[in-house]
Design a protein around this motif. Structure first.
Motif, PDB file in Angstrom:
ATOM      1  N   THR A  15      -3.611  62.946 -58.830  1.00  0.00           N
ATOM      2  CA  THR A  15      -2.558  62.065 -59.342  1.00  0.00           C
ATOM      3  C   THR A  15      -3.104  60.679 -59.635  1.00  0.00           C
ATOM      4  N   GLY A  16      -2.470  60.005 -60.561  1.00  0.00           N
ATOM      5  CA  GLY A  16      -2.886  58.672 -60.958  1.00  0.00           C
ATOM      6  C   GLY A  16      -2.187  57.588 -60.161  1.00  0.00           C
ATOM      7  N   ALA A  17      -2.521  56.366 -60.500  1.00  0.00           N
ATOM      8  CA  ALA A  17      -1.955  55.195 -59.827  1.00  0.00           C
ATOM      9  C   ALA A  17      -0.511  54.975 -60.258  1.00  0.00           C
ATOM     10  N   SER A  18       0.298  54.488 -59.327  1.00  0.00           N
ATOM     11  CA  SER A  18       1.695  54.207 -59.628  1.00  0.00           C
ATOM     12  C   SER A  18       2.110  52.931 -58.920  1.00  0.00           C
ATOM     13  N   TYR A  19       2.441  51.924 -59.712  1.00  0.00           N
ATOM     14  CA  TYR A  19       2.892  50.636 -59.191  1.00  0.00           C
ATOM     15  C   TYR A  19       4.061  50.186 -60.051  1.00  0.00           C
ATOM     16  N   ILE A  20       3.869  49.152 -60.854  1.00  0.00           N
ATOM     17  CA  ILE A  20       4.892  48.743 -61.815  1.00  0.00           C
ATOM     18  C   ILE A  20       5.013  49.830 -62.881  1.00  0.00           C
ATOM     19  N   GLY A  21       3.869  50.325 -63.327  1.00  0.00           N
ATOM     20  CA  GLY A  21       3.814  51.445 -64.261  1.00  0.00           C
ATOM     21  C   GLY A  21       3.286  52.675 -63.561  1.00  0.00           C
ATOM     22  N   LEU A  74     -17.216  64.688 -79.001  1.00  0.00           N
ATOM     23  CA  LEU A  74     -16.836  63.488 -78.270  1.00  0.00           C
ATOM     24  C   LEU A  74     -15.839  63.866 -77.188  1.00  0.00           C
ATOM     25  N   TYR A  75     -16.035  63.306 -75.987  1.00  0.00           N
ATOM     26  CA  TYR A  75     -15.114  63.486 -74.871  1.00  0.00           C
ATOM     27  C   TYR A  75     -14.464  62.141 -74.601  1.00  0.00           C
ATOM     28  N   VAL A  76     -13.120  62.114 -74.608  1.00  0.00           N
ATOM     29  CA  VAL A  76     -12.367  60.889 -74.355  1.00  0.00           C
ATOM     30  C   VAL A  76     -11.400  61.160 -73.214  1.00  0.00           C
ATOM     31  N   SER A  77     -11.515  60.384 -72.136  1.00  0.00           N
ATOM     32  CA  SER A  77     -10.631  60.512 -70.986  1.00  0.00           C
ATOM     33  C   SER A  77      -9.719  59.291 -70.932  1.00  0.00           C
ATOM     34  N   LEU A  78      -8.408  59.535 -70.911  1.00  0.00           N
ATOM     35  CA  LEU A  78      -7.413  58.462 -70.926  1.00  0.00           C
ATOM     36  C   LEU A  78      -6.942  58.147 -69.513  1.00  0.00           C
ATOM     37  N   HIS A  79      -6.994  56.885 -69.170  1.00  0.00           N
ATOM     38  CA  HIS A  79      -6.562  56.426 -67.848  1.00  0.00           C
ATOM     39  C   HIS A  79      -5.929  55.054 -67.961  1.00  0.00           C
ATOM     40  N   GLU A  80      -5.295  54.642 -66.870  1.00  0.00           N
ATOM     41  CA  GLU A  80      -4.849  53.270 -66.665  1.00  0.00           C
ATOM     42  C   GLU A  80      -5.484  52.826 -65.357  1.00  0.00           C
ATOM     43  N   ASN A  81      -5.604  51.553 -65.172  1.00  0.00           N
ATOM     44  CA  ASN A  81      -6.317  50.987 -64.037  1.00  0.00           C
ATOM     45  C   ASN A  81      -5.342  50.457 -62.989  1.00  0.00           C
ATOM     46  N   ALA A  82      -5.853  50.117 -61.818  1.00  0.00           N
ATOM     47  CA  ALA A  82      -5.092  49.465 -60.754  1.00  0.00           C
ATOM     48  C   ALA A  82      -6.083  48.743 -59.858  1.00  0.00           C
ATOM     49  N   GLY A  83      -5.592  47.779 -59.118  1.00  0.00           N
ATOM     50  CA  GLY A  83      -6.459  47.104 -58.166  1.00  0.00           C
ATOM     51  C   GLY A  83      -6.449  45.598 -58.294  1.00  0.00           C
ATOM     52  N   GLY A  84      -5.444  45.041 -58.940  1.00  0.00           N
ATOM     53  CA  GLY A  84      -5.310  43.597 -58.966  1.00  0.00           C
ATOM     54  C   GLY A  84      -5.908  42.891 -60.153  1.00  0.00           C
TER      55      GLY A  84
END
Length: 171
Positions: A15-21, A74-84
């Motif tokens: 699972t990915g990060a979950s905060y505001i988004g 081409l390999y493209v991995s989509l993510h969002e970040n977290a950590g301040g």
């Protein structure tokens, strides 16, 4: 060109990060739009996100295995970040991905996100499984920070997907 698209996480227990988004929901929304836009431009897209997995390791192995067996360029991995932090960064598996990563980064930064740069796997600190184990040019996009109100106010899946596609195809 054939593109292996990894819509990051989205396979419990990976699972990915979950905060505001919520990273999972955000990358699914962006990913579906990226697939549609690339296909409309006549690119072949293979979505490598697993539908079921037993662990994070299994999820990562499935993504890499499917990409490596797809014949993708081409390999493209989509993510969002977290950590301040805030902004966009793109990780590349090797220098072969620098040009496309810089194109994508330029497009996303033009939406108002802070430029955190293109970072090389292993040299700039991270050892990301998908970048270490894919056999084609590979990159991992961290579109924005889900724990940054500034990034969340700026995030729009339509404009983010357009920026990613424009960066990939060099528009």
């Amino acid at each position: 060109m054939k593109i292996a698209l990894d819509i990051g996480h989205n396979c419990y227990p990976d699972t990915g990060a979950s905060y505001i988004g919520d990273e999972n929901a955000m990358v699914v929304d962006v990913g579906k739009r990226v697939v549609s836009k690339l296909q409309a431009l006549r690119y072949q897209v293979i979505v490598v996100t697993p539908t079921a997995c037993s662990s994070v390791s299994d999820s990562l192995w499935q993504r890499v295995n499917k990409a490596n067996n797809s014949g993708a360029d081409l390999y493209v991995s989509l993510h969002e970040n977290a950590g301040g932090g805030r902004g966009t960064e793109i990780w590349i598996g090797s220098e072969s991905g620098r040009s496309v990563a810089e194109n994508i980064l330029k497009e996303i930064v033009s939406l108002g996100f802070a430029n955190r740069g293109v970072k090389v796997q292993g040299i700039d600190g991270h050892h990301l499984y998908v970048l270490n184990n894919t056999t084609m040019t590979s990159l991992l996009i961290e579109g924005c920070f889900v724990d940054s109100q500034e990034d969340m106010n700026r995030f729009n899946p339509e404009s983010m997907s357009t920026a990613i596609v424009n960066g990939i195809v060099g528009l």
